[in-house]
Scaffold this motif. Structure first.
Motif, PDB file in Angstrom:
ATOM      1  N   SER A  67      33.523  42.126  34.266  1.00 29.29           N
ATOM      2  CA  SER A  67      34.433  41.766  35.356  1.00 29.29           C
ATOM      3  C   SER A  67      33.801  41.881  36.744  1.00 29.29           C
ATOM      4  O   SER A  67      34.492  41.703  37.740  1.00 29.29           O
ATOM      5  N   LEU A  68      32.508  42.183  36.798  1.00 23.40           N
ATOM      6  CA  LEU A  68      31.847  42.227  38.109  1.00 23.40           C
ATOM      7  C   LEU A  68      31.950  40.853  38.772  1.00 23.40           C
ATOM      8  O   LEU A  68      31.895  39.827  38.088  1.00 23.40           O
ATOM      9  N   PRO A  69      32.077  40.826  40.092  1.00 27.71           N
ATOM     10  CA  PRO A  69      32.112  39.533  40.779  1.00 27.71           C
ATOM     11  C   PRO A  69      30.823  38.748  40.518  1.00 27.71           C
ATOM     12  O   PRO A  69      29.740  39.351  40.412  1.00 27.71           O
ATOM     13  N   PRO A  70      30.908  37.435  40.418  1.00 26.89           N
ATOM     14  CA  PRO A  70      29.719  36.617  40.151  1.00 26.89           C
ATOM     15  C   PRO A  70      28.575  36.868  41.136  1.00 26.89           C
ATOM     16  O   PRO A  70      27.415  36.880  40.735  1.00 26.89           O
ATOM     17  N   GLU A  71      28.913  37.116  42.400  1.00 26.34           N
ATOM     18  CA  GLU A  71      27.860  37.364  43.397  1.00 26.34           C
ATOM     19  C   GLU A  71      27.095  38.652  43.080  1.00 26.34           C
ATOM     20  O   GLU A  71      25.881  38.716  43.237  1.00 26.34           O
ATOM     21  N   LYS A  72      27.820  39.685  42.645  1.00 29.19           N
ATOM     22  CA  LYS A  72      27.187  40.960  42.307  1.00 29.19           C
ATOM     23  C   LYS A  72      26.327  40.796  41.056  1.00 29.19           C
ATOM     24  O   LYS A  72      25.212  41.302  40.996  1.00 29.19           O
ATOM     25  N   LYS A  73      26.833  40.053  40.065  1.00 28.53           N
ATOM     26  CA  LYS A  73      26.035  39.807  38.859  1.00 28.53           C
ATOM     27  C   LYS A  73      24.738  39.084  39.229  1.00 28.53           C
ATOM     28  O   LYS A  73      23.671  39.428  38.731  1.00 28.53           O
TER      29      LYS A  73
END
Length: 84
Positions: A67-73
């Protein structure tokens, strides 16, 4: 270790590795940060993978790593790619 395993993504194996590198509480993990904690683990376990890095970030954020935000991934993937 029981305290660490209450965090999302942190099971017994990862908790044991965190303790081995001197991170023994959720607060210590938050203070260290995911990348720093991961690098400390990687120093003792060269098989530490991107999923562990994302799991550590998710544990700090209080969410499953999926569920991490795509930007963080993307940021974590980019960092991991620089290690090879």
């Amino acid at each position: 270790m029981d305290e660490l395993t209450t965090l999302p993504n942190i099971g017994k194996v990862v908790a044991d590795k965190l303790i081995e590198v001197g991170i023994d509480t959720p607060q210590a993990l938050r203070s260290a940060g995911a990348i720093n904690a991961f690098m400390r683990i990687r120093a003792i376990d060269s098989t530490a993978c991107i999923n562990m890095l994302m799991g550590l970030q998710g544990a700090i954020d209080g969410i499953r790593w999926h569920s991490l935000p795509p930007e963080k991934k993307q940021e974590l993937k980019h960092f991991f790619a620089t290690l090879k």
